[in-house]
Motif scaffolding. Structure first.
Motif, PDB file in Angstrom:
ATOM      1  N   GLY A  62       0.838  -1.011  -0.104  1.00 26.67           N
ATOM      2  CA  GLY A  62       0.045   0.180  -0.093  1.00 26.67           C
ATOM      3  C   GLY A  62       0.892   1.392   0.212  1.00 26.67           C
ATOM      4  N   ASP A  63       0.773   2.006   1.029  1.00 22.47           N
ATOM      5  CA  ASP A  63       1.185   3.432   1.122  1.00 22.47           C
ATOM      6  C   ASP A  63       3.115   3.474   1.824  1.00 22.47           C
ATOM      7  N   GLY A  64       2.660   2.444   2.030  1.00 24.76           N
ATOM      8  CA  GLY A  64       3.726   1.953   3.401  1.00 24.76           C
ATOM      9  C   GLY A  64       3.503   1.951   5.076  1.00 24.76           C
ATOM     10  N   THR A  65       1.805   2.818   5.142  1.00 19.72           N
ATOM     11  CA  THR A  65       1.969   3.269   6.717  1.00 19.72           C
ATOM     12  C   THR A  65       0.826   1.830   7.488  1.00 19.72           C
ATOM     13  N   TYR A  66       0.890   2.543   8.744  1.00 16.88           N
ATOM     14  CA  TYR A  66       0.420   1.257   9.113  1.00 16.88           C
ATOM     15  C   TYR A  66      -1.286   1.504   8.873  1.00 16.88           C
ATOM     16  N   ALA A  67      -1.868   2.023   9.045  1.00 14.47           N
ATOM     17  CA  ALA A  67      -3.695   1.811   7.960  1.00 14.47           C
ATOM     18  C   ALA A  67      -3.078   0.964   6.880  1.00 14.47           C
ATOM     19  N   ALA A  68      -2.336   1.478   6.151  1.00 12.71           N
ATOM     20  CA  ALA A  68      -2.166  -0.143   4.648  1.00 12.71           C
ATOM     21  C   ALA A  68      -2.435  -0.858   4.755  1.00 12.71           C
ATOM     22  N   LEU A  69      -1.393  -1.540   6.232  1.00 14.25           N
ATOM     23  CA  LEU A  69      -0.952  -2.822   6.679  1.00 14.25           C
ATOM     24  C   LEU A  69      -3.173  -3.703   6.917  1.00 14.25           C
ATOM     25  N   HIS A  70      -4.402  -2.442   7.408  1.00 17.81           N
ATOM     26  CA  HIS A  70      -5.203  -3.363   7.633  1.00 17.81           C
ATOM     27  C   HIS A  70      -6.058  -2.865   6.156  1.00 17.81           C
ATOM     28  N   ASP A  71      -5.891  -2.150   5.349  1.00 15.06           N
ATOM     29  CA  ASP A  71      -7.032  -1.458   4.543  1.00 15.06           C
ATOM     30  C   ASP A  71      -6.972  -2.397   3.450  1.00 15.06           C
ATOM     31  N   LEU A  72      -7.071  -3.698   3.328  1.00 14.26           N
ATOM     32  CA  LEU A  72      -6.594  -4.251   2.303  1.00 14.26           C
ATOM     33  C   LEU A  72      -7.981  -3.891   0.726  1.00 14.26           C
ATOM     34  N   SER A  73      -8.665  -2.665   0.990  1.00 13.81           N
ATOM     35  CA  SER A  73      -9.051  -2.592  -0.312  1.00 13.81           C
ATOM     36  C   SER A  73      -8.333  -2.671  -1.196  1.00 13.81           C
ATOM     37  N   ARG A  74      -7.527  -2.239  -1.546  1.00 13.71           N
ATOM     38  CA  ARG A  74      -6.612  -2.085  -2.415  1.00 13.71           C
ATOM     39  C   ARG A  74      -6.129  -3.559  -3.333  1.00 13.71           C
ATOM     40  N   ALA A  75      -6.438  -4.721  -2.702  1.00 15.00           N
ATOM     41  CA  ALA A  75      -6.033  -5.806  -2.859  1.00 15.00           C
ATOM     42  C   ALA A  75      -7.222  -6.598  -3.614  1.00 15.00           C
ATOM     43  N   THR A  76      -7.151  -5.820  -4.974  1.00 12.10           N
ATOM     44  CA  THR A  76      -8.204  -7.045  -5.818  1.00 12.10           C
ATOM     45  C   THR A  76      -8.172  -7.671  -7.106  1.00 12.10           C
ATOM     46  N   PRO A  77      -8.191  -8.424  -7.433  1.00 10.89           N
ATOM     47  CA  PRO A  77      -7.836  -9.501  -8.540  1.00 10.89           C
ATOM     48  C   PRO A  77      -6.857  -8.625  -9.515  1.00 10.89           C
ATOM     49  N   ALA A  78      -8.084  -7.731 -10.446  1.00  7.92           N
ATOM     50  CA  ALA A  78      -8.063  -7.350 -11.039  1.00  7.92           C
ATOM     51  C   ALA A  78      -6.759  -6.055 -11.008  1.00  7.92           C
ATOM     52  N   ALA A  79      -6.066  -5.626  -9.524  1.00 11.41           N
ATOM     53  CA  ALA A  79      -4.771  -4.519  -9.816  1.00 11.41           C
ATOM     54  C   ALA A  79      -4.450  -5.743  -9.650  1.00 11.41           C
ATOM     55  N   TYR A  80      -4.424  -6.874  -9.181  1.00 11.69           N
ATOM     56  CA  TYR A  80      -3.482  -8.395  -9.247  1.00 11.69           C
ATOM     57  C   TYR A  80      -2.572  -8.369 -11.033  1.00 11.69           C
ATOM     58  N   ARG A  81      -3.410  -8.489 -11.429  1.00  7.79           N
ATOM     59  CA  ARG A  81      -2.958  -8.336 -12.108  1.00  7.79           C
ATOM     60  C   ARG A  81      -2.356  -8.236 -13.621  1.00  7.79           C
ATOM     61  N   GLN A  82      -2.692  -6.533 -13.056  1.00  3.79           N
ATOM     62  CA  GLN A  82      -2.207  -5.455 -13.251  1.00  3.79           C
ATOM     63  C   GLN A  82      -0.775  -5.511 -12.864  1.00  3.79           C
ATOM     64  N   ALA A  83      -1.101  -5.995 -12.321  1.00  2.81           N
ATOM     65  CA  ALA A  83       0.394  -6.599 -11.422  1.00  2.81           C
ATOM     66  C   ALA A  83       1.853  -6.817 -11.877  1.00  2.81           C
ATOM     67  N   LEU A  84       1.578  -7.828 -12.084  1.00  2.00           N
ATOM     68  CA  LEU A  84       1.887  -9.193 -12.915  1.00  2.00           C
ATOM     69  C   LEU A  84       2.394  -8.639 -14.358  1.00  2.00           C
TER      70      LEU A  84
END
Length: 103
Positions: A62-84
């Motif tokens: 995420g953005d490297g903050t503590y809050a990002a450890l708990h907000d996993l809404s960024r982790a979608t299958p579409a975002a993962y496919r794009q990162a691959l």
């Protein structure tokens, strides 16, 4: 660009192992790191695989903050496919044989 060292990758692997998207993402990153270590001076010294994994590392951290450890809404299958996409291109160009874990 964020850089995940060996410890960061291991911690993310432990933290997200059961997550449906971040689990495969961290396994793929660990596989890329292991292949890089076996075929070069090491993960920390070869910038090509690190650049290829930049989007994947951003997805995991995420953005490297503590809050990002708990907000996993960024982790979608579409975002993962794009990162691959750049990782698959790197794997093809280098003739690498590490496993990319699909969701």
């Amino acid at each position: 660009m964020r850089f995940m060292n060996d410890w960061d990758i291991a911690r993310a692997y432990e933290r997200y192992t059961d997550h449906p998207v971040l689990g495969p993402a961290t396994r793929t990153l660990a596989n890329l790191r292991d292949w890089t270590d076996a075929n070069s001076d090491g993960w920390a010294y070869w910038p090509k695989p690190i650049r290829a994994a930049a989007k994947l590392q951003a997805l995991i951290t995420g953005d490297g903050t503590y809050a990002a450890l708990h907000d996993l809404s960024r982790a979608t299958p579409a975002a993962y496919r794009q990162a691959l996409t750049p990782i698959k291109a790197f794997r093809t160009r280098q003739g690498a044989d590490f496993e990319i874990v699909e969701v």
